[in-house]
Design an enzyme around this catalytic site. Sequence first.
Site, PDB file in Angstrom:
ATOM      1  N   HIS A  35      38.194   3.825  -1.979  1.00 53.11           N
ATOM      2  CA  HIS A  35      38.513   5.252  -2.218  1.00 53.11           C
ATOM      3  C   HIS A  35      38.892   5.378  -3.700  1.00 53.11           C
ATOM      4  CE1 HIS A  35      39.677   9.281  -1.426  1.00 53.11           C
ATOM      5  NE2 HIS A  35      40.812   9.109  -0.769  1.00 53.11           N
ATOM      6  N   HIS A  94      28.609   7.446  -1.391  1.00 52.48           N
ATOM      7  CA  HIS A  94      29.637   8.373  -0.936  1.00 52.48           C
ATOM      8  C   HIS A  94      29.340   8.749   0.503  1.00 52.48           C
ATOM      9  CE1 HIS A  94      32.331  11.829  -0.886  1.00 52.48           C
ATOM     10  NE2 HIS A  94      32.890  11.270  -1.932  1.00 52.48           N
ATOM     11  N   ASP A 138      33.943   8.087  -9.546  1.00 57.80           N
ATOM     12  CA  ASP A 138      34.642   6.942 -10.135  1.00 57.80           C
ATOM     13  C   ASP A 138      33.778   6.115 -11.077  1.00 57.80           C
ATOM     14  OD1 ASP A 138      37.149   7.298  -9.001  1.00 57.80           O
ATOM     15  OD2 ASP A 138      36.462   6.501  -7.089  1.00 57.80           O
TER      16      ASP A 138
HETATM   17  N1  ACO Z   1      26.715  -0.730  -3.179  1.00 57.97           N
HETATM   18  C1  ACO Z   1      25.732  -1.287  -2.420  1.00 57.97           C
HETATM   19  N2  ACO Z   1      25.389  -0.820  -1.200  1.00 57.97           N
HETATM   20  C2  ACO Z   1      26.043   0.252  -0.735  1.00 57.97           C
HETATM   21  C3  ACO Z   1      27.053   0.889  -1.482  1.00 57.97           C
HETATM   22  C4  ACO Z   1      27.376   0.365  -2.752  1.00 57.97           C
HETATM   23  N3  ACO Z   1      28.314   0.932  -3.506  1.00 57.97           N
HETATM   24  N4  ACO Z   1      27.547   1.931  -0.773  1.00 57.97           N
HETATM   25  C5  ACO Z   1      26.859   1.937   0.378  1.00 57.97           C
HETATM   26  N5  ACO Z   1      25.955   0.933   0.407  1.00 57.97           N
HETATM   27  C6  ACO Z   1      24.982   0.635   1.465  1.00 57.97           C
HETATM   28  C7  ACO Z   1      25.669   0.002   2.659  1.00 57.97           C
HETATM   29  O1  ACO Z   1      25.694  -1.396   2.570  1.00 57.97           O
HETATM   30  C8  ACO Z   1      24.800   0.499   3.776  1.00 57.97           C
HETATM   31  O2  ACO Z   1      23.602  -0.256   3.781  1.00 57.97           O
HETATM   32  P1  ACO Z   1      22.894  -0.667   5.178  1.00 57.97           P
HETATM   33  O3  ACO Z   1      22.443   0.639   5.765  1.00 57.97           O
HETATM   34  O4  ACO Z   1      21.800  -1.586   4.800  1.00 57.97           O
HETATM   35  O5  ACO Z   1      23.967  -1.306   6.011  1.00 57.97           O
HETATM   36  C9  ACO Z   1      24.396   1.912   3.352  1.00 57.97           C
HETATM   37  O6  ACO Z   1      24.469   1.892   1.918  1.00 57.97           O
HETATM   38  C10 ACO Z   1      25.324   2.992   3.893  1.00 57.97           C
HETATM   39  O7  ACO Z   1      26.648   2.684   3.479  1.00 57.97           O
HETATM   40  P2  ACO Z   1      27.953   2.853   4.355  1.00 57.97           P
HETATM   41  O8  ACO Z   1      28.915   1.759   3.994  1.00 57.97           O
HETATM   42  O9  ACO Z   1      27.586   3.022   5.804  1.00 57.97           O
HETATM   43  O10 ACO Z   1      28.460   4.242   3.809  1.00 57.97           O
HETATM   44  P3  ACO Z   1      29.905   4.845   4.018  1.00 57.97           P
HETATM   45  O11 ACO Z   1      29.717   6.324   4.044  1.00 57.97           O
HETATM   46  O12 ACO Z   1      30.597   4.243   5.184  1.00 57.97           O
HETATM   47  O13 ACO Z   1      30.702   4.389   2.714  1.00 57.97           O
HETATM   48  C11 ACO Z   1      31.609   4.333   0.552  1.00 57.97           C
HETATM   49  C12 ACO Z   1      30.936   5.208   1.620  1.00 57.97           C
HETATM   50  C13 ACO Z   1      32.868   3.666   1.144  1.00 57.97           C
HETATM   51  C14 ACO Z   1      32.049   5.233  -0.595  1.00 57.97           C
HETATM   52  C15 ACO Z   1      30.601   3.267   0.065  1.00 57.97           C
HETATM   53  O14 ACO Z   1      29.463   3.893  -0.506  1.00 57.97           O
HETATM   54  C16 ACO Z   1      31.216   2.302  -0.945  1.00 57.97           C
HETATM   55  O15 ACO Z   1      31.876   1.341  -0.538  1.00 57.97           O
HETATM   56  N6  ACO Z   1      31.034   2.543  -2.290  1.00 57.97           N
HETATM   57  C17 ACO Z   1      31.640   1.715  -3.302  1.00 57.97           C
HETATM   58  C18 ACO Z   1      33.099   2.079  -3.479  1.00 57.97           C
HETATM   59  C19 ACO Z   1      33.275   3.415  -4.165  1.00 57.97           C
HETATM   60  O16 ACO Z   1      32.664   3.686  -5.196  1.00 57.97           O
HETATM   61  N7  ACO Z   1      34.184   4.236  -3.607  1.00 57.97           N
HETATM   62  C20 ACO Z   1      34.523   5.527  -4.189  1.00 57.97           C
HETATM   63  C21 ACO Z   1      34.010   6.656  -3.355  1.00 57.97           C
HETATM   64  S1  ACO Z   1      34.403   8.200  -4.092  1.00 57.97           S
HETATM   65  C22 ACO Z   1      36.035   8.390  -3.807  1.00 57.97           C
HETATM   66  O17 ACO Z   1      36.602   7.955  -2.857  1.00 57.97           O
HETATM   67  C23 ACO Z   1      36.804   9.085  -4.775  1.00 57.97           C
END
Ligand code: ACO
Length: 437
Positions: free
Chosen positions: A268, A307, A363
Site C-alpha cells: 500500500h 493497482h 507511488d
Molecule cells: N509486479 C509484477 N506483477 C504484478 C504486479 C507487480 N507490481 N502487480 C500485480 N502483478 C501481477 C500478479 O502477479 C498477478 O499475476 P497472475 O495473474 O499471473 O497471478 C496479476 O498481476 C494480478 O495481480 P494481483 O496481485 O491479483 O492484483 P491485486 O489487485 O491483488 O494487487 C497490488 C494490487 C497489491 C497493488 C499489486 O499490483 C502490487 O503488489 N503492486 C506492487 C506494490 C505497489 O506498487 N503498491 C502500491 C499500490 S497504490 C497504493 O496503495 C497507494
Amino acid sequence: MEDKRLSITDERTGSTYKIPVADGALRSMDLRQIKTGPEDFGLMGYDPAFMNTASCRSSVTFIDGEKGILRYRGYPIEDLAEQCTFLEVAYLILTGELPTAQELEVWVGQVRHHTMLHETTKKFLEGFRYDAHPMGMFISTVAALSTIYPEARNVLDPASRRLQIQRLVGKVPTIAAYTYRHSLGYPYVYPDNELSYPENFMNMLWRMVEPRYQANPTLARALDILFILHADHEQNCSTNTMRAVGSSQADPYVSTAAAAAALSGPLHGGANEAVLKMLDEIGSKDRVPAYIERVKAGHVKLMGFGHRVYKNYDPRARIIKWTADRVFEVTGRSPKLEIALELERVALEDDYFIKRKLYPNVDFYSGIIYQAMGFKPEMFTVLFAIPRTVGWLAQWQEMLEDPEQKIARPRQIYTGHGKREFVPMEKRVAKVASAAR
Ligand code: ACO
C-alpha cells in the site's frame, strides 16, 4: 434505486428467489433466505480481500479504474491539482463543497490554531530510539493524541468530531516533522502559523539556525500538489481500516493510527519507499531488462506498478510526472528518474504487463520527487499519511452518519475441527511444528 430483480434458482432445492438489484449490486443479506432446509444458516458471499464487495455508499471519491479517472466530490483531480491548494481540497473532501474565499480563510485559521503539539507529546517522541522508523513513530504518536483529548470519544457528537478533525489536520504535519527531526537528532521546530500548510511543514523539517525559513516556492507548490493527489482514494486498504476501527466507535486518533498502520505496508503506501529501494538495487538503465525478466519469472514485484482498481494509467502518476519536471528544474534531474522512465518504457511494451493491465501507480514517481526534495526514503510513507488523514476523516465521518452502517464484522467459512474431546496435559503428544516452540 431498484434496477429490477435478479432471479436465482437454487439447484440444490429447485427453489427460485427474486433478489432486488440496486445500483448494480445485490445485498448479500438477501442471499440469507436461500437455504437447503431449516437448519441451514443461509447463503453467504465469500469474498476474500473484498474483490467484488461494496462495503459502503460513499459520495467522497469517484474512480473509474478502466478509464483512469479520479474525482473528489465530482471534481477531476487534474483541475484540483492545477488550481487549488491542499487545504482548499481538504475542505472540499471533508464538507462536500469547494470553499468560498471567506470559508477558506476560516478553515485555514482553524487548522493553524491546532498545529502545536502538547509538550508531553514531544517528550513521548523523545522516548523512541534514534533509529526508529518514522512511520512507526508517526503511528504511535497519532494514537497517543487520544490520551490528551479524551473528549474525542464522543464520536456521535458532530461538534466534537469537527474539533478533532481540525486538530488532526493541523497536527499531522507537526508530528511528521518531529519524527524526521528525531531521527536526525535535531531540535524540534515549532510551527509558524504565518506560513502556508506546505511551507510550515518544510519549516518544521528543515529550519536550522536561520531566523526565518524561506521555502522554495516551486518545491512548496510541488509538495502541496502531492498532498492533493494523496488526499483520498475511496475504499483502499487504509480507508477500509479507518472505517472498520471507527465502526466500533473508537476515537478518531486511534482510528487514524490504525489506518496509518495499514498504509505502512509495502503493498500500500509503503510502496513508495520500496520503489526507491528497487531503483537502487537496479542501479543503472542497462540493468532494467534483466530486472524485468526477474519480475516476469515471479522472483520480485515491480514496485509502484499495478493497482486493484486502476487497469489503466493512474491519473495521479501522470500529474506526478509533470510535477517532477518542475521540481527537477530546481533540484537537478535525479539519475533514478532515468531508470524509472526506462522501467516504465520496457514494462509498457511487454506482454506480461499489457495482459495484466499493469501501469505505474501513484507511488512509482512520488519517491523520486521526495528524494530530490531532500527526504529520506523512510519518510515517504509519512508524507503520504499527512494528506490521507483528510480522506480517512471524511470517510470516518461519512460512516458515522450513515444509518445503514454498524460495527464492521465479516462472516467466515470455518475450516477447523469439529468438536473434539479435551486431552489432559499428561496425555498430549507434541504436534505443532514450530509456532509454539
Ligand atoms: N509486479 C509484477 N506483477 C504484478 C504486479 C507487480 N507490481 N502487480 C500485480 N502483478 C501481477 C500478479 O502477479 C498477478 O499475476 P497472475 O495473474 O499471473 O497471478 C496479476 O498481476 C494480478 O495481480 P494481483 O496481485 O491479483 O492484483 P491485486 O489487485 O491483488 O494487487 C497490488 C494490487 C497489491 C497493488 C499489486 O499490483 C502490487 O503488489 N503492486 C506492487 C506494490 C505497489 O506498487 N503498491 C502500491 C499500490 S497504490 C497504493 O496503495 C497507494
